[in-house]
Design a protein around this motif. Structure first.
Motif, PDB file in Angstrom:
ATOM      1  N   LEU A  89       4.096  -9.563   0.212  1.00 12.51           N
ATOM      2  CA  LEU A  89       5.425  -9.849   0.741  1.00 12.51           C
ATOM      3  C   LEU A  89       5.409 -10.639   2.049  1.00 12.51           C
ATOM      4  O   LEU A  89       6.427 -11.159   2.467  1.00 12.51           O
ATOM      5  N   ARG A  90       4.251 -10.674   2.697  1.00 18.40           N
ATOM      6  CA  ARG A  90       4.069 -11.406   3.953  1.00 18.40           C
ATOM      7  C   ARG A  90       5.025 -10.939   5.057  1.00 18.40           C
ATOM      8  O   ARG A  90       5.597 -11.734   5.792  1.00 18.40           O
ATOM      9  N   ARG A  91       5.203  -9.634   5.140  1.00 19.93           N
ATOM     10  CA  ARG A  91       5.961  -9.030   6.225  1.00 19.93           C
ATOM     11  C   ARG A  91       5.496  -7.588   6.389  1.00 19.93           C
ATOM     12  O   ARG A  91       4.777  -7.062   5.549  1.00 19.93           O
ATOM     13  N   TRP A  92       5.934  -6.956   7.470  1.00 18.59           N
ATOM     14  CA  TRP A  92       5.449  -5.634   7.834  1.00 18.59           C
ATOM     15  C   TRP A  92       6.391  -4.504   7.442  1.00 18.59           C
ATOM     16  O   TRP A  92       6.022  -3.337   7.559  1.00 18.59           O
ATOM     17  N   ARG A  93       7.598  -4.820   7.023  1.00 17.30           N
ATOM     18  CA  ARG A  93       8.592  -3.766   6.782  1.00 17.30           C
ATOM     19  C   ARG A  93       8.110  -2.730   5.771  1.00 17.30           C
ATOM     20  O   ARG A  93       8.112  -1.525   6.040  1.00 17.30           O
ATOM     21  N   GLU A  94       7.701  -3.150   4.596  1.00 20.49           N
ATOM     22  CA  GLU A  94       7.286  -2.219   3.547  1.00 20.49           C
ATOM     23  C   GLU A  94       5.990  -1.478   3.874  1.00 20.49           C
ATOM     24  O   GLU A  94       5.914  -0.255   3.672  1.00 20.49           O
ATOM     25  N   PRO A  95       4.947  -2.160   4.362  1.00 18.91           N
ATOM     26  CA  PRO A  95       3.739  -1.411   4.753  1.00 18.91           C
ATOM     27  C   PRO A  95       4.016  -0.375   5.837  1.00 18.91           C
ATOM     28  O   PRO A  95       3.481   0.738   5.786  1.00 18.91           O
ATOM     29  N   LEU A  96       4.847  -0.731   6.807  1.00 19.54           N
ATOM     30  CA  LEU A  96       5.176   0.199   7.877  1.00 19.54           C
ATOM     31  C   LEU A  96       5.932   1.407   7.335  1.00 19.54           C
ATOM     32  O   LEU A  96       5.674   2.549   7.732  1.00 19.54           O
ATOM     33  N   PHE A  97       6.852   1.164   6.411  1.00 18.78           N
ATOM     34  CA  PHE A  97       7.598   2.261   5.785  1.00 18.78           C
ATOM     35  C   PHE A  97       6.667   3.252   5.108  1.00 18.78           C
ATOM     36  O   PHE A  97       6.774   4.470   5.319  1.00 18.78           O
ATOM     37  N   LEU A  98       5.734   2.756   4.317  1.00 22.28           N
ATOM     38  CA  LEU A  98       4.848   3.633   3.560  1.00 22.28           C
ATOM     39  C   LEU A  98       3.935   4.420   4.491  1.00 22.28           C
ATOM     40  O   LEU A  98       3.778   5.645   4.341  1.00 22.28           O
ATOM     41  N   CYS A  99       3.332   3.748   5.464  1.00 23.71           N
ATOM     42  CA  CYS A  99       2.433   4.431   6.402  1.00 23.71           C
ATOM     43  C   CYS A  99       3.186   5.457   7.241  1.00 23.71           C
ATOM     44  O   CYS A  99       2.672   6.545   7.514  1.00 23.71           O
ATOM     45  N   ALA A 100       4.396   5.122   7.641  1.00 20.18           N
ATOM     46  CA  ALA A 100       5.190   6.038   8.462  1.00 20.18           C
ATOM     47  C   ALA A 100       5.590   7.279   7.672  1.00 20.18           C
ATOM     48  O   ALA A 100       5.563   8.397   8.198  1.00 20.18           O
ATOM     49  N   ALA A 101       5.960   7.112   6.407  1.00 17.42           N
ATOM     50  CA  ALA A 101       6.362   8.254   5.578  1.00 17.42           C
ATOM     51  C   ALA A 101       5.194   9.209   5.369  1.00 17.42           C
ATOM     52  O   ALA A 101       5.341  10.433   5.500  1.00 17.42           O
ATOM     53  N   VAL A 102       4.022   8.668   5.058  1.00 16.46           N
ATOM     54  CA  VAL A 102       2.845   9.503   4.840  1.00 16.46           C
ATOM     55  C   VAL A 102       2.421  10.190   6.141  1.00 16.46           C
ATOM     56  O   VAL A 102       2.070  11.379   6.152  1.00 16.46           O
ATOM     57  N   SER A 103       2.468   9.467   7.239  1.00 10.06           N
ATOM     58  CA  SER A 103       2.068  10.042   8.526  1.00 10.06           C
ATOM     59  C   SER A 103       3.035  11.120   8.986  1.00 10.06           C
ATOM     60  O   SER A 103       2.611  12.160   9.519  1.00 10.06           O
ATOM     61  N   ALA A 104       4.327  10.903   8.788  1.00 12.46           N
ATOM     62  CA  ALA A 104       5.329  11.878   9.224  1.00 12.46           C
ATOM     63  C   ALA A 104       5.193  13.191   8.471  1.00 12.46           C
ATOM     64  O   ALA A 104       5.257  14.277   9.064  1.00 12.46           O
ATOM     65  N   GLN A 105       4.982  13.117   7.157  1.00 10.74           N
ATOM     66  CA  GLN A 105       4.840  14.361   6.401  1.00 10.74           C
ATOM     67  C   GLN A 105       3.590  15.122   6.822  1.00 10.74           C
ATOM     68  O   GLN A 105       3.582  16.350   6.855  1.00 10.74           O
ATOM     69  N   ALA A 106       2.532  14.380   7.149  1.00 12.10           N
ATOM     70  CA  ALA A 106       1.303  15.026   7.593  1.00 12.10           C
ATOM     71  C   ALA A 106       1.518  15.752   8.916  1.00 12.10           C
ATOM     72  O   ALA A 106       1.020  16.868   9.117  1.00 12.10           O
ATOM     73  N   LEU A 107       2.266  15.131   9.824  1.00 10.25           N
ATOM     74  CA  LEU A 107       2.552  15.757  11.118  1.00 10.25           C
ATOM     75  C   LEU A 107       3.374  17.026  10.942  1.00 10.25           C
ATOM     76  O   LEU A 107       3.055  18.069  11.529  1.00 10.25           O
ATOM     77  N   VAL A 108       4.418  16.947  10.125  1.00  7.53           N
ATOM     78  CA  VAL A 108       5.268  18.122   9.878  1.00  7.53           C
ATOM     79  C   VAL A 108       4.456  19.219   9.193  1.00  7.53           C
ATOM     80  O   VAL A 108       4.573  20.403   9.543  1.00  7.53           O
ATOM     81  N   PHE A 109       3.631  18.840   8.246  1.00 11.29           N
ATOM     82  CA  PHE A 109       2.793  19.814   7.545  1.00 11.29           C
ATOM     83  C   PHE A 109       1.856  20.537   8.504  1.00 11.29           C
ATOM     84  O   PHE A 109       1.770  21.769   8.508  1.00 11.29           O
ATOM     85  N   LEU A 110       1.152  19.786   9.336  1.00  5.96           N
ATOM     86  CA  LEU A 110       0.173  20.383  10.252  1.00  5.96           C
ATOM     87  C   LEU A 110       0.852  21.314  11.264  1.00  5.96           C
ATOM     88  O   LEU A 110       0.368  22.425  11.516  1.00  5.96           O
TER      89      LEU A 110
END
Length: 243
Positions: A89-110
């Protein structure tokens, strides 16, 4: 810069903090307040039933789904998909969304497992028990955030209804399979995996609203939007007319 910080706090930090509070509340209800109330009183019976129905074939199937949500594979798949999205896609919006969602759930889980100390089901454990609490299921919440997050992105890019349904069906089945196999393998109670769907799903929704929403402005600059060429959208300034 102050506007950007306020936007991040309002659209990301506060919702994630609220989700953490909800998870802690649910954990307290499950392990203390409602521990001796239905349906939590029948959870042990469900785990015993699943353990009693184990077969060699289902053991292999459960291992596959459990591996799909292992920490190592979740991190690897997230990184590879994010890289592929960036190149495609040559932009950061979608990669940032996916990484942020996975990271946020990990933080809440821990953080939740640090407060809620729940023992794992009283059946034979087919995996080595990690040092975290049984509530919630880290495998399940991670698989929801990753695979449902990918489904969201692919569905948004699909033009036909059949393609959207196919992506959703295929990718949502992964966390469902992970949840069932984590119970089958004796690692989690039913309420553990149900709470994990809330954690992972909420993180996907929070980050979709915060990052994928093209109406959101971070400070003075709008997030890049999609163009026909697939790159970051930048609205050109009109050239002055020469009379």
């Amino acid at each position: 810069m102050p506007d950007t910080v306020l936007q991040i706090a309002r659209r990301v930090v506060l919702p994630v903090a609220l989700l953490l509070a909800v998870m802690l509340l649910l954990g307290g209800l499950v392990t203390r307040v409602l521990a001796r109330s239905w349906p939590f009183t029948v959870e042990d019976a469900v785990n015993r039933e699943l353990a009693g129905d184990r077969t060699a074939g289902w053991n292999d199937v459960s291992l596959v789904f459990s591996t799909l949500a292992s920490t190592q594979l979740i991190v690897l798949v997230t990184a590879l998909v994010a890289l592929a999205l960036r190149l495609w896609l040559r932009r950061w919006r979608e990669p940032l969304f996916l990484c942020a969602a996975v990271s946020a759930q990990a933080l809440v889980f821990l953080l939740t497992t640090m407060v809620i100390d729940r023992q794992r089901p009283a059946v034979e454990h087919m995996d080595v028990s990690p040092p975290t609490s049984s509530f919630p299921s880290g495998h399940t919440s991670a698989s929801v955030a990753l695979y449902v997050g990918i489904a969201v992105l692919l569905a948004l890019r699909s033009r036909s209804t059949a393609a959207k349904v196919s992506w959703w069906t295929l990718l949502v089945l992964v966390p469902v399979g992970v949840a069932l196999t984590r119970m089958y393998r004796g690692m989690h109670h039913p309420s553990d995996v149900v709470a994990s769907f809330l954690n992972g799903g909420a993180c996907v929704a929070i980050m979709a609203r915060s990052i994928l929403d093209r109406g959101v402005r971070w400070g003075r600059a709008a997030l890049p939007s999609v163009t026909r060429a697939g790159g970051d959208g930048v609205t050109p300034r009109p050239k002055p007319r020469v009379s």
